[in-house]
Design a protein around this motif. Structure first.
Motif, short mmCIF file in Angstrom:
data_model
loop_
_atom_site.label_atom_id
_atom_site.label_comp_id
_atom_site.label_asym_id
_atom_site.label_seq_id
_atom_site.Cartn_x
_atom_site.Cartn_y
_atom_site.Cartn_z
N SER A 222 0.82 -1.21 0.00
CA SER A 222 0.00 0.00 0.00
C SER A 222 0.85 1.25 0.00
O SER A 222 1.99 1.27 0.49
N ALA A 223 0.29 2.31 -0.57
CA ALA A 223 0.93 3.62 -0.60
C ALA A 223 -0.11 4.64 -1.03
O ALA A 223 -1.15 4.29 -1.60
N HIS A 224 0.14 5.90 -0.77
CA HIS A 224 -0.72 6.95 -1.29
C HIS A 224 -0.58 6.96 -2.81
O HIS A 224 0.53 6.81 -3.34
N ALA A 225 -1.70 7.14 -3.49
CA ALA A 225 -1.67 7.10 -4.95
C ALA A 225 -0.73 8.14 -5.53
O ALA A 225 -0.11 7.93 -6.59
N ALA A 226 -0.61 9.29 -4.84
CA ALA A 226 0.30 10.33 -5.33
C ALA A 226 1.76 9.90 -5.24
O ALA A 226 2.62 10.47 -5.90
N GLY A 228 2.71 6.64 -5.81
CA GLY A 228 2.50 5.28 -6.25
C GLY A 228 3.77 4.50 -6.46
O GLY A 228 3.78 3.28 -6.36
N ASN A 233 0.76 -2.36 -6.79
CA ASN A 233 -0.69 -2.48 -6.94
C ASN A 233 -1.08 -3.96 -7.08
O ASN A 233 -0.79 -4.62 -8.08
N TRP A 285 -9.86 2.20 -1.20
CA TRP A 285 -9.92 3.66 -1.33
C TRP A 285 -9.29 4.05 -2.66
O TRP A 285 -8.20 3.58 -3.00
N SER A 287 -7.67 6.54 -3.57
CA SER A 287 -6.37 7.21 -3.46
C SER A 287 -5.29 6.34 -2.81
O SER A 287 -4.22 6.84 -2.49
N THR A 288 -5.59 5.05 -2.62
CA THR A 288 -4.63 4.15 -2.00
C THR A 288 -4.26 3.03 -2.96
O THR A 288 -5.15 2.41 -3.57
#
Length: 432
Positions: A222-226, A228, A233, A285, A287-288
């Motif tokens: 997992s990570a913040h999409a910003a 990535g 994924n 989510w 954004s995740t």
């Protein structure tokens, strides 16, 4: 032995047509989705009790069945257990030592999406000679035909030499070990059996498919999409696995065939085996970057392969993807088999019970029997594979099994009851 006037017996069942429809309607109203079979079983037990038969109702013992090669823990057992989910049986004892017969059927049905239906799925609708409702064809219609057949024999005081057992079971839609397998282990082991699954009379079912469920848990990071770049994924990795399983499905279809399945349904030509990923669960989510995805699937295949051979192919497809992926080679997907774990079976159509049922079905319907099966799992395998008890499917015509607007042809319900009654007479024999 005295002969039974078959015309009189057939006419008695024809006169019970309205009762048959009412009984099927009552069974449908019980909404006996797998795991909630008790209300339907109470209807069956009441009818058997009204015949003066001693009703045996019991809850399956999973621990006592666990070592049997045909047992596995079903999804409904894992969720609800077997408490308050009885099987029901009653035996009409013969007057001699003739051959015994069991007429069997399952009372559980699959869920519905009511928005898809043109009719109320839980309130039977009769229209143009068809009865619509969930389970009307698979297989509460067959259960109703069994009960009416036995009631007609009783009303005409037909004395059979061999024992005739009526049996209704749970969780067939989920694999059936708590149903028919439990009944067999309880001692209900006749010389022959018939399950009134919807074979499409005069057609008779003589095979079932192997069916297994599998689950693949695909890891990611997992990570913040910003950001990535910092994540992996899991959906993307799961997509690779899906493609590999889809390719395996196409490859198996190209080399596997089974004529009885195609005879039963010509549209199955080239589709006798099937591998379906039916559930994909991942992400929480937008954004995740998702850290986990779960794939759940089903593989079905006709007689000819063992469960071990099929497992090896599916597991190899997943393993090959993992070994050739930089992330998955270091973070292996978790693979497990769960729920349905049924081996296929094939019945010799030269068996005497099959011949008798065929002759009666063809006489009653005026049609010609086609032997089919092998595209889906069913309870007949328990008799045929594990106990060497010949057991075909003999049941009504209909359509949309497991789908919207499921229905059964009322004429075929009557014909099924007539076929079962006459086959019981011929197999068990009648007394002087």
């Amino acid at each position: 032995m005295a002969t039974v006037d078959t015309a009189v017996l057939r006419d008695r069942i024809e006169r019970k047509r309205e009762d048959l429809v009412e009984l099927l309607t009552e069974l449908i109203e019980q909404q006996s989705v797998t795991g909630h079979e008790t209300p339907a079983q109470e209807v069956v037990a009441s009818r058997l009790d009204s015949l003066g038969l001693e009703v045996d109702a019991w809850v399956p013992d999973a621990d006592g069945l666990r070592d049997h090669p045909g047992f596995f823990e079903t999804s409904s057992y894992a969720e609800r257990g077997y408490e308050n989910r009885p099987n029901v049986a009653a035996t009409r004892e013969g007057v001699g030592d003739g051959r015994s017969l069991t007429l069997s059927g399952h009372v559980d049905v699959v869920p519905v999406d009511e928005d898809e239906w043109s009719y109320d799925p839980w309130d039977a609708t009769v229209e143009d000679g068809r009865l619509y409702g969930r389970g009307s064809n698979d297989m509460l219609g067959g259960v109703a035909s069994i009960l009416v057949a036995v009631e007609a024999l009783d009303e005409l005081d037909v004395e059979l030499v061999g024992d005739l057992t009526v049996q209704t079971t749970i969780e067939e839609e989920d694999g059936g070990p708590g149903g028919v397998l439990s009944a067999l282990e309880r001692g209900y082991q006749p010389d022959a059996a018939i399950i009134a699954e919807p074979s499409g009379l005069p057609n008779i079912g003589m095979a079932s498919a192997g069916v297994m469920y599998f689950r693949v848990t695909v890891p990611g990071r997992s990570a913040h999409a910003a950001l990535g770049y910092a994540g992996v994924n899991a959906i993307g990795k799961a997509t690779k696995l899906y493609r590999a399983l889809d390719e395996l499905d196409r490859e198996r279809k190209s080399r596997l065939s089974y004529e009885p399945a195609v005879r039963q349904n010509p549209n199955l030509d080239g589709h006798e085996t099937n591998l379906n990923v039916g559930v994909i669960d991942g992400g929480d989510w937008p954004s995740t970057v998702p850290s986990k995805v779960v794939l759940e699937g089903r593989i079905g295949w006709p007689p000819g392969e063992t469960r071990e051979e099929v497992r090896m192919e599916v597991e190899a497809a997943v393993r090959d993807v993992a070994e050739n992926d930089e992330w998955l080679s270091e973070h292996s997907p978790e693979f497990e088999w769960f729920g349905w774990n049924a081996a296929p079976h094939e019945l010799d159509t030269d068996e005497e019970i099959v011949r008798i049922a065929r002759e009666n079905a063809e006489t009653i319907t005026g049609g010609t029997t086609t032997f089919g099966g092998g595209s889906a799992g069913n309870d007949e395998r328990f008799y045929n594979r594990y106990y060497d008890i010949p057991c075909p499917s003999v049941g009504p015509r209909g359509d949309n099994i497991h789908g919207a607007d499921e229905h059964v042809e009322i004429d075929s319900l009557v014909e099924t009851a007539q076929t079962l009654a006459l086959t019981a007479v011929d197999w068990c024999g009648t007394a002087d």
